[in-house]
Scaffold this motif. Sequence first.
Motif, PDB file in Angstrom:
ATOM      1  N   UNK A 231      61.460  48.109  62.976  1.00 42.49           N
ATOM      2  CA  UNK A 231      60.981  49.342  62.114  1.00 42.49           C
ATOM      3  C   UNK A 231      59.661  49.916  62.331  1.00 42.49           C
ATOM      4  N   UNK A 232      59.080  49.085  63.035  1.00 46.98           N
ATOM      5  CA  UNK A 232      57.727  49.498  63.743  1.00 46.98           C
ATOM      6  C   UNK A 232      57.381  48.441  64.864  1.00 46.98           C
ATOM      7  N   UNK A 233      56.655  49.132  65.951  1.00 46.73           N
ATOM      8  CA  UNK A 233      56.051  47.966  66.924  1.00 46.73           C
ATOM      9  C   UNK A 233      54.481  48.713  67.161  1.00 46.73           C
ATOM     10  N   UNK A 234      53.643  47.512  67.373  1.00 42.51           N
ATOM     11  CA  UNK A 234      52.174  47.886  67.482  1.00 42.51           C
ATOM     12  C   UNK A 234      52.029  46.989  68.879  1.00 42.51           C
ATOM     13  N   UNK A 235      51.486  47.833  70.009  1.00 43.45           N
ATOM     14  CA  UNK A 235      51.308  47.334  71.293  1.00 43.45           C
ATOM     15  C   UNK A 235      49.673  47.137  71.539  1.00 43.45           C
ATOM     16  N   UNK A 236      49.434  46.094  71.657  1.00 45.87           N
ATOM     17  CA  UNK A 236      47.865  45.759  71.973  1.00 45.87           C
ATOM     18  C   UNK A 236      47.415  45.383  73.514  1.00 45.87           C
ATOM     19  N   UNK A 237      46.804  46.297  74.199  1.00 44.51           N
ATOM     20  CA  UNK A 237      46.212  45.957  75.392  1.00 44.51           C
ATOM     21  C   UNK A 237      46.952  45.210  76.266  1.00 44.51           C
ATOM     22  N   UNK A 238      48.176  45.513  76.640  1.00 45.36           N
ATOM     23  CA  UNK A 238      48.925  44.898  77.701  1.00 45.36           C
ATOM     24  C   UNK A 238      48.475  44.935  79.179  1.00 45.36           C
ATOM     25  N   UNK A 239      48.409  43.773  79.902  1.00 46.26           N
ATOM     26  CA  UNK A 239      47.771  43.981  81.533  1.00 46.26           C
ATOM     27  C   UNK A 239      48.626  44.824  82.284  1.00 46.26           C
TER      28      UNK A 239
END
Length: 283
Positions: free
Chosen positions: A155-163
């Motif tokens: 229902x949501x996705x938060x994507x932080x600083x992937x390499x």
Amino acid sequence: MQELAPGAASERARAIYDYGETAIFASAADPRFHFLLYVPPAAADGRKIDLLVAVHGTGRTSALEFRDGFAEFGLYNDCAVLCPIFPVGVRGDGARSGYKMMQEGDIRYDKVVLDMVAEIAAKYGQDWSTFAMFGYSGGGHFTHRFAILHPEKLWAASIGAPGSVTLLDPDRDWWIGVRDLAERFGKPFDPAALAKVPVHMVVGSLDLETWEITHKPGGAYYMDGANDAGETRPERLRSLQKSFEAAGVRVTFDEVPGVSHDRLKCIGRTKAFLTRVLKERRS
């Protein structure tokens, strides 16, 4: 000192280890993998609550930081927090990054998480057929690739600083693109389902070191075009944003001023995003 009756002792242990900031548990489906939780009082009262899965980075220690860092959010938003732990070298080879690519030998990390969610949903009497996911750094790898594979579960996705990022490119194979998704994972890419997921992307404006994220020939995950999405994490995340938005995904992008590769200075943006999505979802 008076001993508790067996039933009372069992209830006390459950209150201590199964609710609030929990103990670390082995997955029933595959005990090589572990998880810890924050379970708010609302669940103990029998209320229906939501679930956030928070995925650690390469160092794994952020599993504990995320559990504790999201505990207050979970308390005030009636949301449990599940933090999977994927140990380094789980296949005996010392490999650190297999989970980021979803598959490592015979291990499907997306299925490991789905099994964990099913296990705890049954344990706490919850319907977690859909949940939110957040990950930072290595967890950001995992989160956006999980969203590509299983948008119907989120229902949501938060994507932080992937390499590194997987773009929605139908002309390139995994992990750079999605051309062979069906052959590799047994299900085709579903852009319509992904477009229904509110997506958040967050990275520090000073997250500019490239030593760990530049793919070189001979590396475990090197492919032609492995560095095409950009040189730095902000550049690569912007490329992912453009790719998702071209597929119809609504993306909230946060570039945090003055912050380098610091997960704890970025999760406030994730909490704000998830709070807003939960409010909309529940209304």
